[in-house]
Design a protein around this motif. Structure first.
Motif, PDB file in Angstrom:
ATOM      1  N   SER A  99      22.432  23.091  55.529  1.00 47.64           N
ATOM      2  CA  SER A  99      22.359  23.924  54.331  1.00 47.64           C
ATOM      3  C   SER A  99      23.669  24.632  54.080  1.00 47.64           C
ATOM      4  O   SER A  99      23.827  25.280  53.059  1.00 47.64           O
ATOM      5  N   SER A 108      17.413  39.474  54.907  1.00 50.86           N
ATOM      6  CA  SER A 108      18.450  39.402  53.878  1.00 50.86           C
ATOM      7  C   SER A 108      19.792  39.669  54.546  1.00 50.86           C
ATOM      8  O   SER A 108      19.883  40.433  55.510  1.00 50.86           O
ATOM      9  N   MET A 143      11.094  26.190  54.622  1.00 43.51           N
ATOM     10  CA  MET A 143      11.985  27.331  54.511  1.00 43.51           C
ATOM     11  C   MET A 143      13.390  26.844  54.184  1.00 43.51           C
ATOM     12  O   MET A 143      13.836  25.828  54.684  1.00 43.51           O
ATOM     13  N   ILE A 144      14.067  27.596  53.355  1.00 47.51           N
ATOM     14  CA  ILE A 144      15.456  27.308  53.023  1.00 47.51           C
ATOM     15  C   ILE A 144      16.335  28.283  53.804  1.00 47.51           C
ATOM     16  O   ILE A 144      16.083  29.489  53.804  1.00 47.51           O
ATOM     17  N   PHE A 145      17.323  27.761  54.494  1.00 47.88           N
ATOM     18  CA  PHE A 145      18.225  28.600  55.269  1.00 47.88           C
ATOM     19  C   PHE A 145      19.317  29.180  54.376  1.00 47.88           C
ATOM     20  O   PHE A 145      19.862  28.493  53.516  1.00 47.88           O
ATOM     21  N   ALA A 146      19.635  30.446  54.571  1.00 45.48           N
ATOM     22  CA  ALA A 146      20.702  31.096  53.812  1.00 45.48           C
ATOM     23  C   ALA A 146      22.052  30.519  54.226  1.00 45.48           C
ATOM     24  O   ALA A 146      22.265  30.196  55.397  1.00 45.48           O
ATOM     25  N   ALA A 158      19.431  23.690  59.471  1.00 50.07           N
ATOM     26  CA  ALA A 158      20.127  24.955  59.234  1.00 50.07           C
ATOM     27  C   ALA A 158      21.607  24.701  59.013  1.00 50.07           C
ATOM     28  O   ALA A 158      22.240  25.321  58.158  1.00 50.07           O
ATOM     29  N   THR A 188      11.154  38.591  56.438  1.00 51.85           N
ATOM     30  CA  THR A 188      12.217  38.295  55.479  1.00 51.85           C
ATOM     31  C   THR A 188      13.506  38.862  56.041  1.00 51.85           C
ATOM     32  O   THR A 188      13.543  40.010  56.482  1.00 51.85           O
ATOM     33  N   GLU A 204      14.054  39.231  44.883  1.00 51.81           N
ATOM     34  CA  GLU A 204      15.023  38.247  45.371  1.00 51.81           C
ATOM     35  C   GLU A 204      16.085  37.963  44.297  1.00 51.81           C
ATOM     36  O   GLU A 204      17.285  37.892  44.603  1.00 51.81           O
ATOM     37  N   GLU A 230      16.217  34.669  53.754  1.00 50.04           N
ATOM     38  CA  GLU A 230      15.286  33.719  54.366  1.00 50.04           C
ATOM     39  C   GLU A 230      13.944  34.437  54.499  1.00 50.04           C
ATOM     40  O   GLU A 230      13.913  35.598  54.900  1.00 50.04           O
ATOM     41  N   SER A 231      12.856  33.749  54.144  1.00 49.70           N
ATOM     42  CA  SER A 231      11.560  34.417  54.173  1.00 49.70           C
ATOM     43  C   SER A 231      10.452  33.424  54.508  1.00 49.70           C
ATOM     44  O   SER A 231      10.458  32.292  54.009  1.00 49.70           O
ATOM     45  N   VAL A 232       9.529  33.847  55.356  1.00 51.11           N
ATOM     46  CA  VAL A 232       8.357  33.040  55.707  1.00 51.11           C
ATOM     47  C   VAL A 232       7.135  33.956  55.801  1.00 51.11           C
ATOM     48  O   VAL A 232       7.251  35.151  56.066  1.00 51.11           O
TER      49      VAL A 232
END
Length: 113
Positions: A112, A61, A1-4, A109, A59, A35, A48-50
């Protein structure tokens, strides 16, 4: 996962939890399109979404203001995607809206940011 990468609070979060149906044809392409489109909207901060192997997903936003978040809800392509979600892609879902007043991060986190 990529953190916002979000700014210092306050900002807004839309938390979308869902359970996918067995019919996922076209879902991934629509999710990518949404997205990309969301990222072009005023006030969009990140996403962020898993999704688990069982089809459960979440998700989140992030939006600069409540007005920005509400405007996204009314974007025509987003409305169409919601309709497909109800008709095909989800067994059920819930949406929660929150104002972020504090945030904390550790490790990946924080990196990022």
């Amino acid at each position: 996962m990529i953190f916002a990468k979000t700014p210092a609070p306050p900002y807004w979060a839309v938390i979308f939890t869902n359970q996918q149906s067995d019919d996922t044809a076209g879902y991934a392409a629509m999710a990518d399109t949404m997205e990309e489109l969301a990222a072009q909207q005023p006030g969009f901060l990140g996403i962020e979404s898993v999704r688990g192997d069982d089809g459960a997903g979440i998700t989140v936003s992030y939006w600069q203001s409540e007005a920005d978040m509400v405007a996204w809800k009314g974007v025509t392509a987003h409305v169409i995607a919601e309709r497909f979600g109800k008709e095909r892609w989800y067994k059920g879902y819930g949406t929660r809206v929150a104002q972020v007043t504090r945030d904390y991060a550790f490790g990946a986190a924080r990196e990022s940011e």
